[in-house]
Write a protein that holds these residues in place. Structure first.
Motif, mmCIF file in Angstrom:
data_model
loop_
_atom_site.group_PDB
_atom_site.id
_atom_site.type_symbol
_atom_site.label_atom_id
_atom_site.label_comp_id
_atom_site.label_asym_id
_atom_site.label_seq_id
_atom_site.Cartn_x
_atom_site.Cartn_y
_atom_site.Cartn_z
ATOM 1 N N THR A 158 0.824 -1.211 0.000
ATOM 2 C CA THR A 158 0.000 0.000 0.000
ATOM 3 C C THR A 158 0.859 1.261 0.000
ATOM 4 O O THR A 158 0.335 2.376 0.056
ATOM 5 N N ASP A 159 2.183 1.073 -0.062
ATOM 6 C CA ASP A 159 3.102 2.208 -0.053
ATOM 7 C C ASP A 159 3.237 2.745 -1.483
ATOM 8 O O ASP A 159 4.193 2.434 -2.196
ATOM 9 N N ILE A 160 2.229 3.498 -1.896
ATOM 10 C CA ILE A 160 2.171 3.972 -3.278
ATOM 11 C C ILE A 160 2.019 5.487 -3.275
ATOM 12 O O ILE A 160 1.110 6.017 -2.631
ATOM 13 N N ASN A 161 2.924 6.157 -3.953
ATOM 14 C CA ASN A 161 2.866 7.618 -4.021
ATOM 15 C C ASN A 161 2.896 8.073 -5.472
ATOM 16 O O ASN A 161 3.355 7.343 -6.344
ATOM 17 N N PHE A 162 2.425 9.292 -5.684
ATOM 18 C CA PHE A 162 2.427 9.868 -7.031
ATOM 19 C C PHE A 162 3.444 11.004 -7.050
ATOM 20 O O PHE A 162 3.458 11.836 -6.133
ATOM 21 N N THR A 165 4.336 15.464 -10.971
ATOM 22 C CA THR A 165 3.817 15.415 -12.347
ATOM 23 C C THR A 165 2.651 14.442 -12.442
ATOM 24 O O THR A 165 1.597 14.764 -12.999
ATOM 25 N N ALA A 166 2.853 13.244 -11.904
ATOM 26 C CA ALA A 166 1.812 12.222 -12.010
ATOM 27 C C ALA A 166 0.542 12.685 -11.296
ATOM 28 O O ALA A 166 -0.568 12.429 -11.767
ATOM 29 N N GLN A 167 0.706 13.379 -10.189
ATOM 30 C CA GLN A 167 -0.469 13.853 -9.442
ATOM 31 C C GLN A 167 -1.288 14.837 -10.289
ATOM 32 O O GLN A 167 -2.508 14.753 -10.346
ATOM 33 N N TRP A 217 5.704 3.590 -13.665
ATOM 34 C CA TRP A 217 6.005 3.585 -12.229
ATOM 35 C C TRP A 217 7.273 2.794 -11.968
ATOM 36 O O TRP A 217 7.780 2.097 -12.838
ATOM 37 N N GLN A 218 7.804 2.943 -10.755
ATOM 38 C CA GLN A 218 8.909 2.084 -10.342
ATOM 39 C C GLN A 218 8.798 1.789 -8.853
ATOM 40 O O GLN A 218 8.060 2.464 -8.122
ATOM 41 N N VAL A 219 9.489 0.771 -8.437
ATOM 42 C CA VAL A 219 9.464 0.376 -7.022
ATOM 43 C C VAL A 219 10.902 0.379 -6.528
ATOM 44 O O VAL A 219 11.729 -0.390 -7.015
ATOM 45 N N ILE A 220 11.184 1.294 -5.610
ATOM 46 C CA ILE A 220 12.542 1.364 -5.062
ATOM 47 C C ILE A 220 12.455 1.010 -3.589
ATOM 48 O O ILE A 220 11.744 1.682 -2.838
ATOM 49 N N CYS A 224 6.565 2.245 -3.887
ATOM 50 C CA CYS A 224 6.120 2.366 -5.281
ATOM 51 C C CYS A 224 5.836 3.827 -5.592
ATOM 52 O O CYS A 224 5.106 4.493 -4.857
ATOM 53 N N LEU A 225 6.419 4.305 -6.685
ATOM 54 C CA LEU A 225 6.217 5.697 -7.082
ATOM 55 C C LEU A 225 5.655 5.730 -8.500
ATOM 56 O O LEU A 225 6.267 5.189 -9.432
ATOM 57 N N VAL A 226 4.502 6.369 -8.644
ATOM 58 C CA VAL A 226 3.938 6.558 -9.983
ATOM 59 C C VAL A 226 4.630 7.774 -10.582
ATOM 60 O O VAL A 226 4.625 8.860 -9.989
ATOM 61 N N LEU A 227 5.245 7.589 -11.748
ATOM 62 C CA LEU A 227 6.068 8.650 -12.346
ATOM 63 C C LEU A 227 5.260 9.528 -13.282
ATOM 64 O O LEU A 227 5.429 10.749 -13.288
ATOM 65 N N SER A 228 4.401 8.913 -14.087
ATOM 66 C CA SER A 228 3.639 9.717 -15.041
ATOM 67 C C SER A 228 2.404 8.968 -15.509
ATOM 68 O O SER A 228 2.340 7.740 -15.441
ATOM 69 N N ILE A 229 1.422 9.738 -15.954
ATOM 70 C CA ILE A 229 0.185 9.199 -16.515
ATOM 71 C C ILE A 229 -0.065 9.982 -17.790
ATOM 72 O O ILE A 229 -0.330 11.178 -17.748
ATOM 73 N N GLU A 230 0.063 9.301 -18.916
ATOM 74 C CA GLU A 230 -0.072 10.010 -20.189
ATOM 75 C C GLU A 230 -1.022 9.291 -21.100
ATOM 76 O O GLU A 230 -1.298 8.107 -20.907
ATOM 77 N N LYS A 231 -1.494 9.999 -22.091
ATOM 78 C CA LYS A 231 -2.413 9.371 -23.038
ATOM 79 C C LYS A 231 -1.672 8.301 -23.808
ATOM 80 O O LYS A 231 -0.604 8.535 -24.360
ATOM 81 N N ALA A 232 -2.246 7.100 -23.831
ATOM 82 C CA ALA A 232 -1.602 5.986 -24.529
ATOM 83 C C ALA A 232 -1.789 6.150 -26.029
ATOM 84 O O ALA A 232 -2.840 6.609 -26.483
#
Ligand code: SAH
Length: 234
Positions: A158-162, A165-167, A217-220, A224-232
């Motif tokens: 549940t350790d997920i952040n945005f 930019t992603a936010q 996203w990546q998991v370090i 877990c960090l969401v990096l970006s959300i873009e139109k596919a």
């Protein structure tokens, strides 16, 4: 035997990667089942709302041509133990048939289209639906059943952040898809990375498509960090 799909499902999951392993794990995943013209008779759904849940039987159409073997390595076991194909829910089976319990939302008949909305799906977009049956709790639910290697729900992260930019991108896309944040969080909570990556240092960036959004996203070290959300790209 030749099977004739009765419907296809429209799903937010546009690729196999990151689809949860079973239905119900991500309740925000809503699917719309669109019946083929020859089955678009609202009579076939009469009284279905008496049931809260349905069984979907479907074809694993994306992997159906890839054959099968008697032994498979369930990802749940880290991919390093072999089990009999019939002791698993592997998609690679002699008959590529999947089954999922889903929650019924509602259904509509409009402009000659018959549409059935369900939630908690684990089906890829475009999956052919072979059959639909009501879930019958007194018989289908077996509270004392043994669940073998899949006895409990997989652990969740549940350790997920945005990222900032992603936010911002999320705020924009949420206007179209109000469930998007919850969907992303719950999909990522399943940690879709391959098992061997999970206990090692992993700097890789991953991408997945939900609706028409490409999410990176990546998991370090477990975060877990969401990096970006873009139109596919279509
Ligand atoms: N609940 C089903 C599916 C279990 S396997 C059953 O038990 O039979 C779950 C995996 O099926 C998901 O991770 C997804 O990647 C895969 N899947 C879903 N729809 C598919 C399709 N149309 N073709 C191939 N694989 C699919």
């Amino acid at each position: 035997m030749q099977l004739d799909p009765v419907a296809i499902i429209h799903s937010p999951y546009k690729q196999k990667f990151a689809i949860p392993r079973q239905p119900g794990l991500v309740s925000e995943a809503v699917g719309q089942i669109e019946f083929m013209p020859e089955y678009s008779d609202p009579n076939i759904l009469r009284d279905i709302e008496q049931f809260s849940h349905l069984w979907l039987l479907f074809e694993f159409h994306q992997t159906a041509g890839q054959g099968w073997s008697p032994l498979v390595r369930p990802p749940r076991l880290g991919g390093n133990r072999k089990m009999g194909v019939f002791a698993t829910r592997s998609t690679f089976r002699p008959n590529a048939i999947g089954m999922s319990v889903v929650e019924l939302i509602d259904w509509q008949y409009q402009h000659n289209k018959l549409l059935l909305n369900v939630k908690g799906i684990d089906l890829l977009d475009g999956t052919p639906i072979l059959d639909i049956k009501p879930y019958i709790p007194y018989s289908d639910a077996v509270p004392d059943a043994k669940g073998g290697f899949a006895a409990t729900e997989p652990p969740q992260n549940t350790d997920i952040n945005f990222s900032q930019t992603a936010q911002q991108q999320l705020d924009y896309y949420q206007q179209h898809y109000p469930q998007l944040e919850a969907l992303i969080r719950n999909v990522l909570a399943q940690d879709p990375r391959p098992a061997y990556k999970k206990n090692n240092t992993d700097t890789q960036e991953y991408g997945m498509t939900l609706y028409d959004c490409n999410i990176r996203w990546q998991v370090i070290a477990g975060h877990c960090l969401v990096l970006s959300i873009e139109k596919a790209a279509n």
